[in-house]
Motif scaffolding. Structure first.
Motif, PDB file in Angstrom:
ATOM      1  N   ALA A   1      22.308  29.605  34.301  1.00 47.69           N
ATOM      2  CA  ALA A   1      22.862  30.213  35.399  1.00 47.69           C
ATOM      3  C   ALA A   1      24.452  30.476  35.206  1.00 47.69           C
ATOM      4  N   GLU A   2      25.101  29.315  34.348  1.00 52.33           N
ATOM      5  CA  GLU A   2      26.708  29.712  34.372  1.00 52.33           C
ATOM      6  C   GLU A   2      26.850  31.106  33.299  1.00 52.33           C
ATOM      7  N   LEU A   3      25.912  31.494  32.666  1.00 53.64           N
ATOM      8  CA  LEU A   3      26.074  32.980  31.961  1.00 53.64           C
ATOM      9  C   LEU A   3      25.998  33.850  32.855  1.00 53.64           C
ATOM     10  N   LEU A   4      25.009  33.721  34.034  1.00 50.16           N
ATOM     11  CA  LEU A   4      24.983  34.728  35.006  1.00 50.16           C
ATOM     12  C   LEU A   4      26.109  34.708  35.788  1.00 50.16           C
ATOM     13  N   ARG A   5      26.830  33.790  36.197  1.00 47.20           N
ATOM     14  CA  ARG A   5      28.041  33.756  36.641  1.00 47.20           C
ATOM     15  C   ARG A   5      29.237  34.361  36.017  1.00 47.20           C
ATOM     16  N   LEU A   6      29.251  33.904  34.854  1.00 50.72           N
ATOM     17  CA  LEU A   6      30.295  34.711  33.953  1.00 50.72           C
ATOM     18  C   LEU A   6      30.038  36.097  33.832  1.00 50.72           C
ATOM     19  N   GLY A   7      28.578  36.532  33.650  1.00 49.03           N
ATOM     20  CA  GLY A   7      28.443  37.945  33.801  1.00 49.03           C
ATOM     21  C   GLY A   7      28.830  38.742  35.077  1.00 49.03           C
ATOM     22  N   ASN A   8      28.411  38.080  36.073  1.00 46.17           N
ATOM     23  CA  ASN A   8      28.768  38.510  37.439  1.00 46.17           C
ATOM     24  C   ASN A   8      30.150  38.781  37.535  1.00 46.17           C
ATOM     25  N   SER A   9      31.015  37.599  37.115  1.00 44.49           N
ATOM     26  CA  SER A   9      32.167  37.925  37.373  1.00 44.49           C
ATOM     27  C   SER A   9      33.024  39.007  36.507  1.00 44.49           C
ATOM     28  N   TYR A  10      32.522  39.482  35.417  1.00 40.21           N
ATOM     29  CA  TYR A  10      32.654  40.367  34.494  1.00 40.21           C
ATOM     30  C   TYR A  10      32.326  41.721  35.284  1.00 40.21           C
ATOM     31  N   LEU A  11      31.122  41.852  35.905  1.00 42.69           N
ATOM     32  CA  LEU A  11      30.716  43.035  36.527  1.00 42.69           C
ATOM     33  C   LEU A  11      31.661  43.045  37.903  1.00 42.69           C
ATOM     34  N   ASP A  12      32.056  41.977  38.178  1.00 42.74           N
ATOM     35  CA  ASP A  12      32.975  42.341  39.724  1.00 42.74           C
ATOM     36  C   ASP A  12      34.103  42.835  39.468  1.00 42.74           C
ATOM     37  N   VAL A  13      34.681  42.646  38.396  1.00 49.76           N
ATOM     38  CA  VAL A  13      36.095  43.023  37.900  1.00 49.76           C
ATOM     39  C   VAL A  13      36.011  44.639  37.821  1.00 49.76           C
ATOM     40  N   HIS A  14      34.990  44.806  36.909  1.00 49.32           N
ATOM     41  CA  HIS A  14      35.005  46.356  36.579  1.00 49.32           C
ATOM     42  C   HIS A  14      34.344  47.117  38.026  1.00 49.32           C
ATOM     43  N   GLU A  15      33.551  46.449  38.822  1.00 52.98           N
ATOM     44  CA  GLU A  15      33.188  47.293  40.048  1.00 52.98           C
ATOM     45  C   GLU A  15      34.611  47.271  40.817  1.00 52.98           C
ATOM     46  N   LEU A  16      35.331  46.179  40.922  1.00 53.43           N
ATOM     47  CA  LEU A  16      36.806  46.288  41.787  1.00 53.43           C
ATOM     48  C   LEU A  16      37.524  47.532  41.132  1.00 53.43           C
ATOM     49  N   ARG A  17      37.601  47.528  39.880  1.00 55.93           N
ATOM     50  CA  ARG A  17      38.498  48.809  39.485  1.00 55.93           C
ATOM     51  C   ARG A  17      37.763  50.224  40.030  1.00 55.93           C
ATOM     52  N   ALA A  18      36.544  50.262  39.925  1.00 57.86           N
ATOM     53  CA  ALA A  18      35.891  51.681  40.185  1.00 57.86           C
ATOM     54  C   ALA A  18      36.054  51.765  41.759  1.00 57.86           C
ATOM     55  N   ARG A  19      35.954  50.785  42.244  1.00 55.85           N
ATOM     56  CA  ARG A  19      36.007  50.919  44.059  1.00 55.85           C
ATOM     57  C   ARG A  19      37.251  51.035  44.313  1.00 55.85           C
ATOM     58  N   ALA A  20      38.274  50.668  43.568  1.00 54.34           N
ATOM     59  CA  ALA A  20      39.696  50.396  44.305  1.00 54.34           C
ATOM     60  C   ALA A  20      40.485  51.844  43.996  1.00 54.34           C
ATOM     61  N   LEU A  21      39.856  52.710  43.075  1.00 56.80           N
ATOM     62  CA  LEU A  21      40.695  53.965  42.380  1.00 56.80           C
ATOM     63  C   LEU A  21      41.303  54.733  43.574  1.00 56.80           C
ATOM     64  N   VAL A  22      40.508  55.211  44.542  1.00 61.56           N
ATOM     65  CA  VAL A  22      41.071  56.145  45.562  1.00 61.56           C
ATOM     66  C   VAL A  22      41.783  55.364  46.480  1.00 61.56           C
ATOM     67  N   TRP A  23      41.460  54.181  46.661  1.00 61.13           N
ATOM     68  CA  TRP A  23      42.201  53.331  48.100  1.00 61.13           C
ATOM     69  C   TRP A  23      43.646  53.062  47.339  1.00 61.13           C
ATOM     70  N   SER A  24      43.639  52.632  46.058  1.00 63.99           N
ATOM     71  CA  SER A  24      44.976  52.515  45.620  1.00 63.99           C
ATOM     72  C   SER A  24      45.818  53.756  45.248  1.00 63.99           C
TER      73      SER A  24
END
Length: 253
Positions: A67-90
């Motif tokens: 499960a720890e690998l899944l958590r790390l993978g989700n963290s990686y995906l979250d950061v990339h999703e953050l950038r994608a979602r934040a483009l217009v708002w920023s």
């Protein structure tokens, strides 16, 4: 150039094998495929299991990714999703405030800038994506320390002074963080760089946990009045943080 570390190479090879094919493999399977002694493979598996990177089925004795690998993978995906979602708002925040916008996440005891929008005045500026900001001396860092226990734990030790205004007392920082949690935003005035101020608010992910921070930075005279952050800028930053969090699936806060 230093050579690679053999034990890490072998651990990586095991993880790659478990990530493909049947995804559940026994000790013999791994030993034969890698051409290593069972004792060597078992020792690596035991360490990986202790760290949560590998799990062993109690009935079959076979191994699979943990499960720890899944958590790390989700963290990686979250950061990339953050950038994608934040483009217009920023971009909107930069246009509305006329100031530089940064989005940062906790990384190795600091705040890693993952997105940066230039101040829209055509002036010469330096792209700061990949830069590290101090946790205790920036608005981005303080808002993370206030809401994320992991960020607070990263600060155990001496707080480095960057200017004469930097908060270097852990107790003083804790008091400030209590105020940040109550009002919902953080600010700093010439604590990291003389002549510069910042305002930031928290971004939450779909699980409601702190993912990062968004904020504006600029000259003290533009961001503050009477020593306090301008209310219009605070409101704009908070609205942007809420909008990005909402797009990431977070409940209203």
């Amino acid at each position: 150039m230093p050579g690679s570390i053999q034990s890490l190479e072998r651990a990586a090879a095991i993880l790659r094998l478990l990530a493909g094919g049947e995804r559940r493999l026994g000790l013999t399977d791994l030993s034969v495929t890698l051409g290593l002694a069972k004792g060597t493979v078992h020792g690596i598996l035991r360490t990986l299991q202790q760290e949560g990177f590998v799990e062993q089925d109690a009935e079959t004795g076979r191994y699979q990714l943990g499960a720890e690998l899944l958590r790390l993978g989700n963290s990686y995906l979250d950061v990339h999703e953050l950038r994608a979602r934040a483009l217009v708002w920023s971009d909107d925040l930069a246009r509305a405030t006329g100031e530089s916008v940064r989005i940062g996440v906790l990384h190795h005891g600091g705040v890693l800038v993952v997105h940066h929008v230039f101040r829209p005045d055509g002036s010469r500026q330096v792209l700061e994506i990949g830069a590290m900001l101090p946790l205790h001396a920036t608005a981005w860092g303080k808002v993370l320390v206030a809401h994320d226990p992991v960020a607070r734990a990263e600060l155990d030790g001496v707080l480095k002074p960057f200017t004469k205004r930097t908060v270097v007392s852990p107790a003083g920082l804790d008091l400030e963080c209590a105020v940040i949690r109550e009002r919902g935003w953080a600010s700093e005035r010439e604590e990291a760089v003389e002549g510069t101020a910042g305002i930031a608010a928290l971004i939450r992910d779909r699980r409601g946990t702190p993912l990062g921070a968004v904020g504006v930075s600029g000259a003290v005279e533009r961001l503050t009045g009477g020593g306090e952050p301008l209310p219009a800028l605070v409101a704009a930053v908070r609205d942007t943080a809420r909008a990005i969090s909402r797009d990431l699936g977070a409940s209203p806060f």
